[in-house]
Design a protein around this motif. Sequence first.
Motif, mmCIF file in Angstrom:
data_model
loop_
_atom_site.group_PDB
_atom_site.id
_atom_site.type_symbol
_atom_site.label_atom_id
_atom_site.label_comp_id
_atom_site.label_asym_id
_atom_site.label_seq_id
_atom_site.Cartn_x
_atom_site.Cartn_y
_atom_site.Cartn_z
ATOM 1 N N ARG A 121 1.106 0.459 10.339
ATOM 2 C CA ARG A 121 0.895 0.384 8.883
ATOM 3 C C ARG A 121 2.129 0.006 8.083
ATOM 4 N NH1 ARG A 121 -4.408 3.062 7.091
ATOM 5 N NH2 ARG A 121 -5.383 2.601 9.077
ATOM 6 N N VAL A 122 2.923 -0.916 8.587
ATOM 7 C CA VAL A 122 4.054 -1.385 7.791
ATOM 8 C C VAL A 122 3.877 -2.860 7.472
ATOM 9 C CG1 VAL A 122 5.973 0.174 8.219
ATOM 10 C CG2 VAL A 122 5.363 -1.497 9.949
ATOM 11 N N ASP A 123 4.468 -3.250 6.381
ATOM 12 C CA ASP A 123 4.437 -4.633 5.936
ATOM 13 C C ASP A 123 5.880 -5.126 5.901
ATOM 14 O OD1 ASP A 123 4.019 -7.049 4.687
ATOM 15 O OD2 ASP A 123 2.795 -6.221 3.067
ATOM 16 N N ASN A 163 -2.028 -2.231 12.989
ATOM 17 C CA ASN A 163 -2.286 -2.475 11.561
ATOM 18 C C ASN A 163 -1.016 -2.817 10.791
ATOM 19 O OD1 ASN A 163 -4.981 -1.845 12.031
ATOM 20 N ND2 ASN A 163 -4.649 0.319 11.602
ATOM 21 N N ASN A 165 1.417 -5.813 8.901
ATOM 22 C CA ASN A 165 1.326 -7.133 8.273
ATOM 23 C C ASN A 165 2.708 -7.765 8.252
ATOM 24 O OD1 ASN A 165 -1.318 -6.512 7.733
ATOM 25 N ND2 ASN A 165 -1.020 -6.181 5.543
ATOM 26 N N HIS A 188 -1.897 -8.525 10.974
ATOM 27 C CA HIS A 188 -2.044 -9.797 10.272
ATOM 28 C C HIS A 188 -0.675 -10.449 10.143
ATOM 29 C CE1 HIS A 188 -6.081 -8.636 9.255
ATOM 30 N NE2 HIS A 188 -5.626 -7.494 8.769
HETATM 31 C C1 LIG Z 1 -2.339 -5.589 5.346
HETATM 32 O O1 LIG Z 1 -3.164 -6.554 4.728
HETATM 33 C C2 LIG Z 1 -4.492 -6.118 4.573
HETATM 34 C C3 LIG Z 1 -5.302 -7.300 4.055
HETATM 35 O O2 LIG Z 1 -4.696 -7.887 2.968
HETATM 36 C C4 LIG Z 1 -4.525 -4.914 3.641
HETATM 37 O O3 LIG Z 1 -5.831 -4.461 3.478
HETATM 38 C C5 LIG Z 1 -3.664 -3.812 4.260
HETATM 39 O O4 LIG Z 1 -3.596 -2.710 3.384
HETATM 40 C C6 LIG Z 1 -2.271 -4.311 4.539
HETATM 41 N N1 LIG Z 1 -1.532 -3.312 5.279
HETATM 42 C C7 LIG Z 1 -0.275 -3.009 5.039
HETATM 43 C C8 LIG Z 1 0.337 -1.966 5.886
HETATM 44 O O5 LIG Z 1 0.387 -3.538 4.148
#
Ligand SMILES: *[C@@H]1O[C@H](CO)[C@@H](O)[C@H](O)[C@H]1NC(C)=O
Length: 404
Positions: A121-123, A163, A165, A188
């Motif tokens: 869960r990291v972006d 999960n 991104n 993603h």
């Molecule tokens: C990653 O992208 C998805 C789709 O845009 C989003 O629903 C999700 O919250 C994002 N996750 C993070 C960890 O940023």
Amino acid sequence: MEIVKQMLLLLLCFPCHGMGTTAGSGKDKSSGTFDVKDFGAKANGMSDDSKAFLAAWDAACKSSGKVKILVPSGTYLLNPVKFSGPCRDVQTLEFMLQGTLKATTDLNKFGDGEGWVQFGRVDGLTVTGGGTFDGQGAVTWPYNKCPKEKNCKVLPTSVKFVNTNNTIVKDITSLNSKFFHMALLGCHNFKGSGITITAPATSPNTDGIHMEGNSGVTIASSKIRTGDDCVSIGHGNSFVTISGITCGPGRGISVGSLGRYKDEEDVQNIVVKDSKLIGTMNGVRVKTWANSPVKTSAINMTFENLVMRNVGNPIVIDQTYCPYDKCDNSAWSKVKLSDIHFRNIKGTTTSPVAVTLKCSKGMPCEKLSLHDVNLQHAGPGNISSACLNVKAEYSGTNNPPPCE
Ligand SMILES: *[C@@H]1O[C@H](CO)[C@@H](O)[C@H](O)[C@H]1NC(C)=O
Ligand SMILES: *[C@@H]1O[C@H](CO)[C@@H](O)[C@H](O)[C@H]1NC(C)=O
Ligand SMILES: *[C@@H]1O[C@H](CO)[C@@H](O)[C@H](O)[C@H]1NC(C)=O
């Protein structure tokens, strides 16, 4: 052995719980570099440094801006650790691994299906630094019953991304994983390059990079020597490009096995190109279960510019996969394969059947083409193709010759 790959699907949500990130991350915390040694890591390879790593992650995750977690050279013993977000005010988070992380060899420390090092869960995470994830698998390989038993206990995967991104993994090594080296689940935009994966040819289920449910994955310029598939692309993946891979020993690059479970999703837009397979059991392979419970599809897949050297089965489509003798003759795979292209594939095969195209009798493959496939037998004698329920289009050079 393929069976265990789908188990990850079921475990996908396991890591979503208990991620331990406290709410209301403080905006007042300073950004910058977080050195695990400042959080108490001993780097002596003997005492457990997990707490220090988790504390460094926690502090970094709660800070803001561009953040770095530094793991200086040295050897760090780690139990299973989950590095989890969201890290709300963090723009980019670099995990700079210069040292070697060594996994505990005590399997009792791992929960059911739990991986060793997990990023979730990291972006905007980058994992780099030239360091090594050492799974210390040799100690636990004898406890892996999965090659023989259906309901086996799955050993820990070394490095999991769940999960996430916008992830970059660059210039790192994974050594002797207990099970898979790396798994990408529900990510993603993931870019991997300069990854070195090493385990003995005889090590069980040590897939290099396994993926499920991702979109936008590129894996480039990486060397994978292991005991199972170098790269395996499971269900639910789209826009995956694999290039510049040197694979072998190993079992090749595979899509599948698909079609075992009800909740599987489609696969589409896959490219495997500019890669070398050396001494592998298979080359490129698409595999689906003969008795799939629901209809899914795998469409638009291209395998091109590949060199095979002493590869067992260079090109394989197999929709008749049915271990444990549980399929009757009327079973056929409900995974629709279409728009599949093999182009410019050359080199040597150690088995005489160099191209296998076995499609589903209820749902024959469509738009399957082979262009400039030029393979030679590594031993004496001619090579051939084997086909079932398929009308492939052939062009350019075709050795082995097409099925009649
Ligand atoms: C990653 O992208 C998805 C789709 O845009 C989003 O629903 C999700 O919250 C994002 N996750 C993070 C960890 O940023
Ligand atoms: C097929 O996949 C490739 C690679 O991901 C993509 O560029 C292309 O647009 C796809 N073609 C179709 C018809 O979707
Ligand atoms: C091998 O292929 C060549 C060329 O098609 C053919 O002349 C020859 O009879 C084949 N040999 C065998 C043993 O099938």
